[in-house]
Every structure is written in C-alpha cells, then in structure tokens.
Write an enzyme that holds these catalytic residues in place. Structure first.
Site, PDB file in Angstrom:
ATOM      1  N   LYS A   1      13.461  -2.152  -8.117  1.00 39.80           N
ATOM      2  CA  LYS A   1      13.808  -1.336  -6.940  1.00 39.80           C
ATOM      3  C   LYS A   1      14.238  -2.226  -5.770  1.00 39.80           C
ATOM      4  CE  LYS A   1      13.151   1.989  -3.728  1.00 39.80           C
ATOM      5  NZ  LYS A   1      12.694   1.254  -2.608  1.00 39.80           N
ATOM      6  N   ASP A   2      13.545  -3.379  -5.619  1.00 39.68           N
ATOM      7  CA  ASP A   2      13.890  -4.345  -4.571  1.00 39.68           C
ATOM      8  C   ASP A   2      14.588  -5.530  -5.233  1.00 39.68           C
ATOM      9  OD1 ASP A   2      12.475  -3.168  -2.088  1.00 39.68           O
ATOM     10  OD2 ASP A   2      10.995  -3.022  -3.678  1.00 39.68           O
TER      11      ASP A   2
ATOM     12  N   HIS B   1       4.255   1.680  -8.194  1.00 42.02           N
ATOM     13  CA  HIS B   1       3.298   0.571  -8.088  1.00 42.02           C
ATOM     14  C   HIS B   1       2.393   0.529  -9.327  1.00 42.02           C
ATOM     15  CE1 HIS B   1       3.965   1.354  -3.627  1.00 42.02           C
ATOM     16  NE2 HIS B   1       4.241   0.075  -3.723  1.00 42.02           N
TER      17      HIS B   1
ATOM     18  N   GLY C   1       0.813  -1.219   0.000  1.00 41.84           N
ATOM     19  CA  GLY C   1       0.000   0.000   0.000  1.00 41.84           C
ATOM     20  C   GLY C   1       0.842   1.263   0.000  1.00 41.84           C
TER      21      GLY C   1
HETATM   22  P1  AMP Z   1       6.045  -2.285  -1.604  1.00 43.90           P
HETATM   23  O1  AMP Z   1       4.649  -1.765  -1.502  1.00 43.90           O
HETATM   24  O2  AMP Z   1       7.099  -1.302  -1.229  1.00 43.90           O
HETATM   25  O3  AMP Z   1       6.220  -3.631  -0.937  1.00 43.90           O
HETATM   26  O4  AMP Z   1       6.285  -2.549  -3.148  1.00 43.90           O
HETATM   27  C1  AMP Z   1       5.429  -3.351  -3.896  1.00 43.90           C
HETATM   28  C2  AMP Z   1       6.062  -3.621  -5.228  1.00 43.90           C
HETATM   29  O5  AMP Z   1       6.309  -2.385  -5.892  1.00 43.90           O
HETATM   30  C3  AMP Z   1       7.426  -4.319  -5.090  1.00 43.90           C
HETATM   31  O6  AMP Z   1       7.532  -5.311  -6.088  1.00 43.90           O
HETATM   32  C4  AMP Z   1       8.394  -3.190  -5.320  1.00 43.90           C
HETATM   33  O7  AMP Z   1       9.641  -3.613  -5.828  1.00 43.90           O
HETATM   34  C5  AMP Z   1       7.646  -2.341  -6.342  1.00 43.90           C
HETATM   35  N1  AMP Z   1       8.162  -0.976  -6.339  1.00 43.90           N
HETATM   36  C6  AMP Z   1       8.415  -0.197  -5.259  1.00 43.90           C
HETATM   37  N2  AMP Z   1       8.929   0.985  -5.642  1.00 43.90           N
HETATM   38  C7  AMP Z   1       9.009   0.951  -6.998  1.00 43.90           C
HETATM   39  C8  AMP Z   1       9.467   1.866  -7.990  1.00 43.90           C
HETATM   40  N3  AMP Z   1       9.966   3.061  -7.662  1.00 43.90           N
HETATM   41  N4  AMP Z   1       9.398   1.500  -9.292  1.00 43.90           N
HETATM   42  C9  AMP Z   1       8.902   0.287  -9.646  1.00 43.90           C
HETATM   43  N5  AMP Z   1       8.454  -0.623  -8.759  1.00 43.90           N
HETATM   44  C10 AMP Z   1       8.507  -0.298  -7.452  1.00 43.90           C
END
Ligand code: AMP
Length: 281
Positions: free
Chosen positions: A151-152, A37, A31
């Site tokens: 990013k991850d 995202h 979220g």
């Molecule tokens: P999170 O909500 O931070 O767990 O991220 C959910 C998904 O979004 C994960 O697969 C992240 O790697 C991806 N994500 C987070 N930040 C970015 C970004 N700046 N660009 C592309 N994907 C992202």
C-alpha cells in the site's frame, strides 16, 4: 501478549527470545489498526519467531501538523485486535522514548530520486521522518524480518534504501494491499471520511484498475487522462496519478510492452489524503 513502553524492557524480552533461538519479526504501525495491519501480523507470525508490533504515531513524518493532530487513535481496540491476531509483544513508546530531548541532531539520509518524486515531492521531509523513526526502531528491535505493506509502495523502497545505508541485518517482506469489497485500499485514514466521501473514495482504486485494464504498448497519456477523469468524477483532488517503472519510480510515458510498471496515485477526498498503487504487469 505483553505490552512494553520502555526500550530497556523490550531489549530484555528480545535478548531472552534470542537465547531461546527465536527469530524476531517486526511490524511497525501507527495504530488505528485494520485488517491490512493484521495481514502483516499474520505474515510475520511463525514457529520459532517472536512477533513484535509497534504502535507509534511518528510526529517527524507528518509534513502537515493538522494531519498529525487528526490522525486517528483507537488504542483499546488495537490492543484487542493484536491480542487475538497472535502478537507476542506490543511496543508502545512515548515520543521522548524514541526521541530523547537531548539527542544529537538528526542526520539526513541520502535517498536520492526517491525523495524528489511522488510522495517525496508532495510531502517534503516525510521520508526523512520515516527514515528517522525506522532507524530508531530497527536499531532497537534488530529484527531478522520486517513486514510492511505494498500500500505504501514508495515507503517500502525508502526503507529498503535505509536498510542498505545503515547495513541493518534485516530483510523487508512487502505484503499485498488489503482492500474493502468495493476496492478501496484499507487505511487508518478511511475512518475520517464522511459517508459521502467514503462512497466517492472508491474512485482512486477504480482509476488505478482502469489503467491496469487498459494497459497497451505505446503512449500511455490517453489512458492516464481518462483515469484522471474517474478521479474528478468521484470528487477527488489529485496530487498525482502516474505510471512509473516498478523498480525506479521513473515516469514511463511510452511503454515498450515488457518493462515492469506500477501505477500510483495520491488524491484528496475532502480533507483526507489517500494513496494507492497497483503493479500493472
Ligand atoms: P500505518 O499504520 O499506516 O503506518 O501502516 C503500517 C503498515 O501497514 C505499513 O507497512 C503499511 O504499508 C501497512 N498497511 C497499511 N494499509 C495496508 C493495507 N490496506 N494492506 C496491507 N498493508 C497495509
């Protein structure tokens, strides 16, 4: 878009989609959504697909309880963004839906070196938590396609390892990192930065870009030390800034000019820990 909180309701919808011949594509998130995202959602959408996005702030992947407490929650805004972004199903489970009280004790996944290096070393237990929640989510959603962000970087490697261990019939698509105009990688955690910290935060992508621009065959230590100076000049307290083999994450001190490399960094800007990476060649 339909919003579902219960596993059984989600399964009913997914079974119907399968009967209609649709593939399931899945974007797991915690979220506090941003354009990064949404870029995953865009990649996940397509003809004959049902797109499922989950929002679940997974307690078991936070090694620091304060970080979990302060994780931003913007659910109303998230719903609006997902609705206009083409999401078919938002799965929004409560903690005891994912982790029922009387569940058997969690098994440890053998992640090998991935768990001992970089994020694995600095955040003990983090990747076991990631595997725990992804194991649950992939078992429930059973997607043909899974979309996650570069990013991850290490997390994508861990999830690929999980898919292999658990023999899930899922292909992971790794999508490029979306950045703000000054280069800062978009992240839910950026919301927690003060105005001054936000200005300084550009130092992390600047340090990685410096390494990329100055990559030369031979010893890399001088370049990395100058990149560390960039972090310090921007008030960052680094956990690590390093260059590794892009496939194994083994540190590379001397580059042979051909090996595929990635530079990865994690550093605190005030109380907020940011991570970023760049593939170098
Ligand atoms: P999170 O909500 O931070 O767990 O991220 C959910 C998904 O979004 C994960 O697969 C992240 O790697 C991806 N994500 C987070 N930040 C970015 C970004 N700046 N660009 C592309 N994907 C992202």
């Amino acid at each position: 878009m339909i919003l579902l909180k219960k596993i059984n309701d989600l399964k009913t919808v997914l079974d119907r989609a399968t009967i209609e011949g649709k593939d399931v594509s899945f974007v797991p998130t915690m979220g506090a959504l941003h354009e990064g995202h949404l870029s995953l959602l865009k990649a996940a959408a397509g003809a004959s697909r049902i797109v499922v996005v989950s929002i679940f702030v997974n307690p078991s992947q936070f090694n620091d309880p304060a970080d979990f407490e302060k994780y931003p929650v913007t659910i109303e805004k998230d719903i609006t963004m997902l609705e206009s972004g083409g999401c078919d199903v938002l799965f929004l489970p409560a903690v005891d839906e994912i982790y029922p009280r009387n569940r058997p004790e969690a098994v440890a996944f053998d992640l090998g070196f991935l768990e001992r290096t970089l994020e694995g070393a600095f955040r003990p237990g983090h990747f076991q938590g990631v595997c725990q929640v992804m194991d649950r989510l992939l078992s429930i959603v059973q997607p043909q396609m899974l979309f996650m962000g570069q990013k991850d970087y290490q997390q994508c490697m861990v999830v690929n390892r999980l898919i292999e261990i658990r023999k899930f019939d899922t292909i992971l698509y790794t999508c490029p990192t979306l950045r703000e105009t000054d280069g800062l990688a978009m992240s839910s955690r950026n919301m927690r930065l003060s105005e001054e910290e936000r200005k300084n935060a550009v130092g992390l992508s600047a340090a990685l870009s410096f390494i990329k621009k100055n990559l030369r065959q031979g010893n890399l230590s001088d370049t990395i030390s100058k990149a560390l100076d960039i972090l310090h000049d921007h008030q960052f307290k680094p956990d690590y800034l390093t260059v590794t083999d892009a496939k194994t994450l083994e540190q590379v001190k001397d580059w042979d000019g051909t090996q595929m490399l990635v530079a990865l960094g994690a550093a605190f800007q005030g109380e907020v820990r940011l991570i970023d990476n760049m593939v170098l060649n």
